[in-house]
Write an enzyme that holds these catalytic residues in place. Structure first.
Site, PDB file in Angstrom:
ATOM      1  N   ARG A  54       4.156  57.105  76.834  1.00  0.00           N
ATOM      2  CA  ARG A  54       3.006  58.014  77.070  1.00  0.00           C
ATOM      3  C   ARG A  54       3.446  59.176  77.954  1.00  0.00           C
ATOM      4  O   ARG A  54       3.506  59.074  79.184  1.00  0.00           O
ATOM      5  CB  ARG A  54       1.843  57.261  77.722  1.00  0.00           C
ATOM      6  CG  ARG A  54       0.634  58.142  78.007  1.00  0.00           C
ATOM      7  CD  ARG A  54      -0.038  58.652  76.766  1.00  0.00           C
ATOM      8  NE  ARG A  54      -0.559  57.536  75.956  1.00  0.00           N
ATOM      9  CZ  ARG A  54      -0.835  57.653  74.670  1.00  0.00           C
ATOM     10  NH1 ARG A  54      -0.631  58.781  74.048  1.00  0.00           N
ATOM     11  NH2 ARG A  54      -1.274  56.611  73.980  1.00  0.00           N
ATOM     12  N   ARG A  77       9.694  57.972  67.109  1.00  0.00           N
ATOM     13  CA  ARG A  77       9.442  57.916  68.561  1.00  0.00           C
ATOM     14  C   ARG A  77       9.481  56.502  69.112  1.00  0.00           C
ATOM     15  O   ARG A  77       9.411  56.303  70.326  1.00  0.00           O
ATOM     16  CB  ARG A  77       8.106  58.583  68.880  1.00  0.00           C
ATOM     17  CG  ARG A  77       6.888  57.820  68.338  1.00  0.00           C
ATOM     18  CD  ARG A  77       5.584  58.416  68.853  1.00  0.00           C
ATOM     19  NE  ARG A  77       4.433  57.614  68.396  1.00  0.00           N
ATOM     20  CZ  ARG A  77       3.220  57.689  68.900  1.00  0.00           C
ATOM     21  NH1 ARG A  77       2.953  58.560  69.884  1.00  0.00           N
ATOM     22  NH2 ARG A  77       2.237  56.932  68.456  1.00  0.00           N
ATOM     23  N   HIS A 149       5.900  66.251  70.414  1.00  0.00           N
ATOM     24  CA  HIS A 149       4.595  65.972  71.023  1.00  0.00           C
ATOM     25  C   HIS A 149       4.650  66.196  72.550  1.00  0.00           C
ATOM     26  O   HIS A 149       4.487  65.251  73.338  1.00  0.00           O
ATOM     27  CB  HIS A 149       4.220  64.520  70.710  1.00  0.00           C
ATOM     28  CG  HIS A 149       2.762  64.214  70.845  1.00  0.00           C
ATOM     29  ND1 HIS A 149       2.085  64.250  72.035  1.00  0.00           N
ATOM     30  CD2 HIS A 149       1.845  63.840  69.912  1.00  0.00           C
ATOM     31  CE1 HIS A 149       0.835  63.910  71.844  1.00  0.00           C
ATOM     32  NE2 HIS A 149       0.653  63.668  70.581  1.00  0.00           N
ATOM     33  N   ASP A 194      -8.730  68.210  70.317  1.00  0.00           N
ATOM     34  CA  ASP A 194      -7.693  67.607  69.471  1.00  0.00           C
ATOM     35  C   ASP A 194      -7.653  68.431  68.190  1.00  0.00           C
ATOM     36  O   ASP A 194      -8.359  68.181  67.233  1.00  0.00           O
ATOM     37  CB  ASP A 194      -8.048  66.154  69.154  1.00  0.00           C
ATOM     38  CG  ASP A 194      -6.860  65.406  68.539  1.00  0.00           C
ATOM     39  OD1 ASP A 194      -6.966  64.165  68.387  1.00  0.00           O
ATOM     40  OD2 ASP A 194      -5.846  66.065  68.215  1.00  0.00           O
ATOM     41  N   GLU A 253       1.769  71.207  71.076  1.00  0.00           N
ATOM     42  CA  GLU A 253       2.777  70.494  70.286  1.00  0.00           C
ATOM     43  C   GLU A 253       3.222  71.327  69.076  1.00  0.00           C
ATOM     44  O   GLU A 253       2.393  71.616  68.194  1.00  0.00           O
ATOM     45  CB  GLU A 253       2.201  69.159  69.823  1.00  0.00           C
ATOM     46  CG  GLU A 253       1.572  68.342  70.934  1.00  0.00           C
ATOM     47  CD  GLU A 253       0.573  67.316  70.409  1.00  0.00           C
ATOM     48  OE1 GLU A 253       0.695  66.890  69.239  1.00  0.00           O
ATOM     49  OE2 GLU A 253      -0.356  66.949  71.166  1.00  0.00           O
TER      50      GLU A 253
HETATM   51  O1  TA6 Z   1      -1.300  65.097  68.986  1.00  0.00           O
HETATM   52  C1  TA6 Z   1      -2.627  64.681  69.236  1.00  0.00           C
HETATM   53  C2  TA6 Z   1      -2.807  63.263  68.718  1.00  0.00           C
HETATM   54  O2  TA6 Z   1      -2.632  63.204  67.336  1.00  0.00           O
HETATM   55  C3  TA6 Z   1      -4.171  62.773  69.155  1.00  0.00           C
HETATM   56  O3  TA6 Z   1      -5.018  62.567  68.037  1.00  0.00           O
HETATM   57  C4  TA6 Z   1      -3.872  61.468  69.889  1.00  0.00           C
HETATM   58  O4  TA6 Z   1      -3.894  60.400  68.984  1.00  0.00           O
HETATM   59  C5  TA6 Z   1      -2.473  61.770  70.413  1.00  0.00           C
HETATM   60  O5  TA6 Z   1      -1.836  62.396  69.315  1.00  0.00           O
HETATM   61  C6  TA6 Z   1      -1.727  60.605  70.972  1.00  0.00           C
HETATM   62  O6  TA6 Z   1      -1.422  59.697  69.963  1.00  0.00           O
HETATM   63  P1  TA6 Z   1      -0.757  58.281  70.424  1.00  0.00           P
HETATM   64  O7  TA6 Z   1      -0.479  57.570  69.124  1.00  0.00           O
HETATM   65  O8  TA6 Z   1       0.492  58.610  71.173  1.00  0.00           O
HETATM   66  O9  TA6 Z   1      -1.766  57.624  71.299  1.00  0.00           O
END
Ligand code: TA6
Length: 277
Positions: A54, A77, A149, A194, A253
């Protein structure tokens, strides 16, 4: 929870300028520029070499978002990448490391193609350059989407703005993914945002990140830009984030996500992101 130092690659340029990469997902965990950390990493991030980390700069491939064949945001990832070049100085005096990920029995069970991802991370005097390439090692073409990301550290999300999005269409995932047009010079974030902005400019200025400073994102062959902050309720529902963290992060991103890349057998897709502060 702290990462195991054995899982880390550290690029050190001196003058308190470093970059730390976790081999799990080739995830950049930290970019410290002259003593200031520019990247957000959740204090509750999990480093079990299973779950996506995270924060930092997770590498999203072969699918951005929910994926009917495998884990959301794909397997890159959450895979162990191989270092093919340890951090070393370039002729220009930068520090560079190169990591790769190739298909495996487990990846082919999900997505039956052969590929090689190459991720080149270069720590320059005032910037961090991440070059990403995909080579199709299969005998047939394949489609994919990909994205870096990036989680940026900010003093207060309520003062942050993002440029380079005016007049563009975006898919709003908070409003059922419907398409809207952005009419603001700069995008501000005062709630759960988002959005997948389509065919964006190759430069974004993120204003008021830290101590009023502006951070610049320059990208090539990443035609789209996702802007995300979960805001309080969604952050509170994420065990590896928490409501106390959402004010100090923004995701901007760079990716190729609004339409897939179709890569012919033997061909290579190249894209790049440069962060400058
Ligand atoms: O990039 C934004 C996103 O697609 C959000 O919808 C949220 O899901 C975020 O990515 C984080 O995703 P994760 O799978 O890391 O919790």
């Amino acid at each position: 929870m702290s990462p195991n130092p054995k899982d880390l690659l550290v690029l050190d340029r001196g003058h308190n300028t470093t970059c730390t990469i976790h081999l799990h997902g080739a995830t950049v965990l930290s970019w410290i520029l002259k003593g200031e950390e520019k990247i957000f990493l959740s204090p509750k991030a999990v480093f079990d070499n299973k779950k996506a980390i995270r924060g930092g700069i997770p590498v999203v491939f072969p699918c951005f978002g929910p994926w009917e064949l495998g884990p959301a945001h794909g397997f890159a990832r959450i895979s162990r990448w191989e270092v093919i070049q340890e951090p070393k100085k370039t002729e220009a005096g930068d520090i560079r490391a190169i990591l790769v990920l190739t298909d495996s029995e487990s990846s082919r069970k999900l997505w039956n193609y052969s590929f090689r991802l190459t991720y080149t991370v270069t720590l320059a005097e005032n910037s961090l350059v991440t070059d990403f390439s995909v080579t199709n090692k299969s005998s047939e073409s394949f489609d994919f989407t990909c994205l870096l990301h990036t989680y940026f550290r900010v003093d207060d999300i309520n003062t942050v703005s993002v440029s380079g999005l005016k007049g563009l269409k975006y898919a709003d995932k908070v409003r059922d993914g419907n398409l809207f047009s952005e009419d603001r010079e700069v995008v501000t974030i005062r709630e759960n945002v988002d959005r997948v902005y389509i065919a964006t400019e190759n430069t974004h200025l993120i204003s008021n990140t830290l101590d009023g400073k502006t951070l610049t994102i320059s990208k090539s062959n990443f035609p789209d830009t996702v802007v995300w902050n979960p805001w309080k309720a969604k952050a509170a529902a994420m065990p590896d984030l928490g409501e106390e963290s959402y004010p100090n992060m923004v995701c901007v991103e760079a990716g190729h996500v609004s339409s897939p890349v179709n890569l012919s057998a033997g061909a290579t897709y190249n894209a790049s992101q440069t962060l400058q502060a």
